[in-house]
Design a protein around this motif. Structure first.
Motif, PDB file in Angstrom:
ATOM      1  N   GLY A  57       0.822  -1.200   0.000  1.00 55.65           N
ATOM      2  CA  GLY A  57       0.000   0.000   0.000  1.00 55.65           C
ATOM      3  C   GLY A  57       0.855   1.248   0.000  1.00 55.65           C
ATOM      4  N   SER A  58       0.208   2.394  -0.154  1.00 60.95           N
ATOM      5  CA  SER A  58       0.910   3.678  -0.108  1.00 60.95           C
ATOM      6  C   SER A  58       0.794   4.270   1.288  1.00 60.95           C
ATOM      7  CB  SER A  58       0.328   4.639  -1.158  1.00 60.95           C
ATOM      8  OG  SER A  58      -1.062   4.800  -0.937  1.00 60.95           O
ATOM      9  N   TYR A  59       1.406   5.417   1.487  1.00 60.76           N
ATOM     10  CA  TYR A  59       1.428   6.044   2.807  1.00 60.76           C
ATOM     11  C   TYR A  59       0.034   6.510   3.216  1.00 60.76           C
ATOM     12  CZ  TYR A  59       6.438   6.243   1.732  1.00 60.76           C
ATOM     13  OH  TYR A  59       7.730   5.932   1.389  1.00 60.76           O
ATOM     14  N   GLY A  60      -0.267   6.356   4.508  1.00 62.24           N
ATOM     15  CA  GLY A  60      -1.557   6.764   5.029  1.00 62.24           C
ATOM     16  C   GLY A  60      -1.561   8.188   5.539  1.00 62.24           C
ATOM     17  N   PRO A  61      -2.701   8.654   6.068  1.00 63.40           N
ATOM     18  CA  PRO A  61      -2.813  10.040   6.547  1.00 63.40           C
ATOM     19  C   PRO A  61      -1.998  10.273   7.808  1.00 63.40           C
ATOM     20  CG  PRO A  61      -4.782   8.806   7.116  1.00 63.40           C
ATOM     21  CD  PRO A  61      -3.958   7.911   6.238  1.00 63.40           C
ATOM     22  N   PRO A  62      -1.506  11.501   7.996  1.00 61.67           N
ATOM     23  CA  PRO A  62      -0.742  11.797   9.210  1.00 61.67           C
ATOM     24  C   PRO A  62      -1.655  11.857  10.439  1.00 61.67           C
ATOM     25  CG  PRO A  62      -1.070  13.790   7.929  1.00 61.67           C
ATOM     26  CD  PRO A  62      -1.595  12.661   7.100  1.00 61.67           C
ATOM     27  N   LEU A  63      -1.052  11.705  11.601  1.00 56.25           N
ATOM     28  CA  LEU A  63      -1.797  11.826  12.854  1.00 56.25           C
ATOM     29  C   LEU A  63      -2.020  13.291  13.212  1.00 56.25           C
ATOM     30  CD1 LEU A  63      -2.984  10.032  15.120  1.00 56.25           C
ATOM     31  CD2 LEU A  63      -0.812  10.299  16.340  1.00 56.25           C
ATOM     32  N   LYS A  64      -1.146  14.157  12.676  1.00 54.98           N
ATOM     33  CA  LYS A  64      -1.199  15.603  12.889  1.00 54.98           C
ATOM     34  C   LYS A  64      -0.943  16.001  14.337  1.00 54.98           C
ATOM     35  CE  LYS A  64      -4.106  16.628   8.905  1.00 54.98           C
ATOM     36  NZ  LYS A  64      -5.324  17.307   8.384  1.00 54.98           N
ATOM     37  N   LYS A  65      -0.177  15.198  15.029  1.00 53.90           N
ATOM     38  CA  LYS A  65       0.289  15.552  16.368  1.00 53.90           C
ATOM     39  C   LYS A  65       1.511  14.709  16.676  1.00 53.90           C
ATOM     40  CE  LYS A  65      -2.745  12.410  18.979  1.00 53.90           C
ATOM     41  NZ  LYS A  65      -3.781  12.345  20.036  1.00 53.90           N
ATOM     42  N   PRO A  66       2.351  15.163  17.597  1.00 55.72           N
ATOM     43  CA  PRO A  66       3.592  14.425  17.883  1.00 55.72           C
ATOM     44  C   PRO A  66       3.318  13.129  18.629  1.00 55.72           C
ATOM     45  CG  PRO A  66       3.368  16.301  19.360  1.00 55.72           C
ATOM     46  CD  PRO A  66       2.273  16.426  18.352  1.00 55.72           C
ATOM     47  N   ALA A  67       4.251  12.195  18.491  1.00 55.30           N
ATOM     48  CA  ALA A  67       4.156  10.926  19.212  1.00 55.30           C
ATOM     49  C   ALA A  67       4.403  11.158  20.701  1.00 55.30           C
ATOM     50  CB  ALA A  67       5.177   9.937  18.650  1.00 55.30           C
ATOM     51  N   ALA A  68       3.969  10.202  21.508  1.00 58.79           N
ATOM     52  CA  ALA A  68       4.234  10.271  22.947  1.00 58.79           C
ATOM     53  C   ALA A  68       5.724  10.101  23.188  1.00 58.79           C
ATOM     54  CB  ALA A  68       3.447   9.188  23.670  1.00 58.79           C
ATOM     55  N   LEU A  69       6.253  10.849  24.132  1.00 57.59           N
ATOM     56  CA  LEU A  69       7.683  10.809  24.415  1.00 57.59           C
ATOM     57  C   LEU A  69       8.053   9.548  25.190  1.00 57.59           C
ATOM     58  CD1 LEU A  69       8.313  14.521  25.464  1.00 57.59           C
ATOM     59  CD2 LEU A  69       8.987  13.413  23.330  1.00 57.59           C
ATOM     60  N   GLY A  70       9.218   8.978  24.840  1.00 60.69           N
ATOM     61  CA  GLY A  70       9.764   7.881  25.623  1.00 60.69           C
ATOM     62  C   GLY A  70       9.185   6.514  25.342  1.00 60.69           C
ATOM     63  N   VAL A  71       8.336   6.383  24.316  1.00 64.01           N
ATOM     64  CA  VAL A  71       7.772   5.080  23.976  1.00 64.01           C
ATOM     65  C   VAL A  71       8.069   4.787  22.508  1.00 64.01           C
ATOM     66  CG1 VAL A  71       5.940   5.247  25.698  1.00 64.01           C
ATOM     67  CG2 VAL A  71       5.526   6.080  23.378  1.00 64.01           C
ATOM     68  N   PRO A  72       8.152   3.506  22.120  1.00 60.63           N
ATOM     69  CA  PRO A  72       8.421   3.174  20.718  1.00 60.63           C
ATOM     70  C   PRO A  72       7.357   3.745  19.792  1.00 60.63           C
ATOM     71  CG  PRO A  72       8.702   1.241  22.116  1.00 60.63           C
ATOM     72  CD  PRO A  72       8.095   2.301  22.974  1.00 60.63           C
ATOM     73  N   VAL A  73       7.796   4.181  18.624  1.00 61.76           N
ATOM     74  CA  VAL A  73       6.880   4.747  17.628  1.00 61.76           C
ATOM     75  C   VAL A  73       6.010   3.642  17.042  1.00 61.76           C
ATOM     76  CG1 VAL A  73       6.738   5.881  15.380  1.00 61.76           C
ATOM     77  CG2 VAL A  73       8.417   6.651  17.058  1.00 61.76           C
ATOM     78  N   VAL A  74       4.703   3.861  17.045  1.00 61.88           N
ATOM     79  CA  VAL A  74       3.752   2.938  16.427  1.00 61.88           C
ATOM     80  C   VAL A  74       2.987   3.711  15.361  1.00 61.88           C
ATOM     81  CG1 VAL A  74       1.720   1.478  16.758  1.00 61.88           C
ATOM     82  CG2 VAL A  74       3.513   1.520  18.498  1.00 61.88           C
ATOM     83  N   ASN A  75       3.133   3.298  14.119  1.00 59.70           N
ATOM     84  CA  ASN A  75       2.441   3.926  12.994  1.00 59.70           C
ATOM     85  C   ASN A  75       1.118   3.191  12.778  1.00 59.70           C
ATOM     86  OD1 ASN A  75       1.505   4.850  10.508  1.00 59.70           O
ATOM     87  ND2 ASN A  75       3.553   5.009   9.618  1.00 59.70           N
ATOM     88  N   LEU A  76       0.015   3.873  13.018  1.00 63.67           N
ATOM     89  CA  LEU A  76      -1.300   3.240  12.903  1.00 63.67           C
ATOM     90  C   LEU A  76      -1.651   2.884  11.462  1.00 63.67           C
ATOM     91  CD1 LEU A  76      -3.312   5.470  15.427  1.00 63.67           C
ATOM     92  CD2 LEU A  76      -2.214   3.248  15.833  1.00 63.67           C
TER      93      LEU A  76
END
Length: 525
Positions: free
Chosen positions: A138-157
């Motif tokens: 698939g292609s890239y999905g929509p952005p979350l439009k806010k920063p990720a939570a600090l100190g936890v692994p990045v999870v791309n929904l």
């Protein structure tokens, strides 16, 4: 020629084969990349969830990258991660940060804009990659439009387990790939990541043609003390099936894949110039040049491109230059699997799969997010509980960044603990298997048995001469047997079985080199 069919007097020519069939060596370094791409179309046809064989990065661009617009227009961005600057009350304990006017700002990604496949394929070819398969799920999905939570692994929904497993299953019909790689697997949550890794190992064990290259969640920003929890999570979630077909590397690598031209102000705050201007042109330290440039971007009075406005901001604001420098460094921290696949290709081309892809540098590697010592690696290399070994990537003074490990996940197995042993066996097994297909439905008699023995022996002799098998002579390196009374019974013949037994002495790497020194008294000459 069947002489009983000749009925007309005359002279007939009969040609006999002087040489037996030979074993053709199968390719050994053909990775299969599974993940998300900018697009998947070529000549009006969709290539989503279609395995595509490529031979260069130009091929990858043709099938999976956005086309560039005409000249003098902003070029297409193939990968467009978004970053936010989050003000902190004190120095952040985790992650990258920057100090602006006495205030700490954490540099945080929009997690839904983080993808790894595009840069991993670049990393592969930068390290000498050749043939490869790509499945775009698939292609890239929509952005979350806010920063990720600090100190936890990045999870791309936008990265979905079902998408990646579907892409993986497409390779059950492809025999050529010898490595399975899902660079975006670390963007799943821990449970889904474990499910995907177990599916990859299970498929590899069934196919017996490929090994899996794994990256480890948390390897992009490991805690100097608590990083061992990331290792424990990985070991607990890989299961117990097909471990000899898996290899893992830690940590991620700071690369030079992405350059200054790949980033600009559109990568900050989701393109919100007001938030950027509040930092670059605060009331306490106004910058009229920045204000004029941003005003022109918002209400263009000329046809300046994004690159031209970006360069103007770099000149007008040292703070902006520093921000761009930090986000480039962050975006360049990549999972190692793509680069490792390129190193394996280079090593195979120079020697063969029996040469361990270790004690070698990685092109494009500039830094590591954690510096591992001997004591750190001891816990990675040997695990008495799970037996799952993890290969370290380390920095050595005077040598740079090196791959410092050559073990499979089956680290406690005397047979399969080493990557070159497993890869050599896959290479030999598949080469002999394909060559033996020529004898299917041939008479199951001594002539056929001798032909098969000769064919495989000649092949193994050539491998021994190249250094792929150990032994002072070829008879010490391997043996091939096929015949009634040795590998087959009369019932086997009746049931149509021709059993061939091949024994080989595979080369094992010298993992631990022990030098013994002892003083002795001086003696006269």
């Amino acid at each position: 020629m069947n002489l009983s069919t000749i009925q007309t007097p005359g002279v007939y020519i009969q040609e006999l084969n002087a040489f037996p069939n030979s074993v053709v060596a199968v390719p050994t370094a053909v990775p299969a990349f599974i993940g998300y791409t900018p697009q998947a179309a070529y000549e009006g046809k969709s290539y989503t969830n279609v395995p595509v064989k490529i031979t260069s990065f130009a091929d990858f661009q043709a099938f999976f990258c956005l086309p560039d617009p005409p000249a003098l227009v902003n070029p297409s961005k193939q990968y467009n991660p978004q970053y936010y600057l989050v003000a902190e009350k004190s120095q952040p304990l985790k992650g990258d940060y920057i100090i602006i006017a006495g205030t700490y700002y954490s540099i945080v990604q929009d997690p839904n804009t983080v993808y790894y496949l595009y840069n991993s394929v670049k990393f592969f070819y930068e390290n000498g990659g050749g043939d490869a398969y790509i499945v775009s799920v698939g292609s890239y999905g929509p952005p979350l439009k806010k920063p990720a939570a600090l100190g936890v692994p990045v999870v791309n929904l936008n990265v979905q387990l079902d998408d990646l497993i579907k892409g993986l299953s497409l390779f059950t019909n492809e025999q050529e790939p010898t490595m399975y790689i899902c660079p975006e697997a670390t963007l799943l949550n821990i449970e889904d990541n474990g499910t995907l890794m177990q599916s990859m190992l299970l498929q590899a064990a069934k196919m017996q043609t490929a090994m899996c290259l794994f990256d480890i969640i948390g390897g992009n920003a490991p805690d100097p003390v608590l990083y061992t929890q990331d290792i424990t999570n990985f070991r607990m979630n890989t299961g117990s099936v097909g471990l000899s077909y898996g290899m893992a590397y830690y940590p991620f690598i700071g690369t030079t894949i992405m350059q200054d031209s790949d980033f600009d102000y559109t990568n900050l705050f989701g393109g919100d110039l007001k938030q950027l201007e509040a930092i670059l042109n605060p009331p306490s330290a106004p910058n009229s040049a920045v204000a004029a440039i941003i005003a022109n971007i918002q209400n263009p009075a000329s046809t300046l491109t994004v690159a031209q406005n970006h360069n103007a901001l770099l000149i007008a604001s040292q703070t902006y230059s520093l921000i761009i420098k930090h986000i480039i460094a962050d975006a360049n921290i990549l999972p190692p699997s793509g680069g490792i696949a390129g190193v394996i290709t280079t090593v195979d081309n120079a020697a063969g799969p029996w040469q361990a892809p270790a004690n070698t540098s990685i092109v494009g590697a500039a830094s590591l997010p954690i510096s591992l010592s001997d004591s750190h690696q001891a816990n990675l290399n040997l695990d008495p509980v799970s037996g799952k070994s993890i290969n370290a990537i380390r920095t050595f003074n005077g040598l740079g960044i090196l791959i410092w490990g050559a073990r499979t996940l089956d680290g406690n197995s005397p047979d399969w603990r080493y990557i070159p042993v497993r890869r050599t066996m896959i290479f030999l097994e598949q080469s002999c298997k394909l060559a033996a297909q020529a004898y299917a439905f041939q008479p199951n008699d001594k002539n056929t048995w001798e032909a098969v023995i000769s064919m495989i022996s000649n092949f193994l002799t050539s491998i021994w001469k190249q250094g792929g098998l150990q032994g002072a002579s070829s008879s010490d390196a391997f043996s091939v047997a096929c015949g009634l009374g040795s590998t087959m019974t009369a019932d086997d013949l009746l049931n149509g079985y021709m059993n061939v037994t091949i024994k080989i002495a595979v080369v094992h790497p010298a993992e631990f080199i022990v030098l013994t020194f002892q003083q002795q008294m001086a003696t006269s000459s």
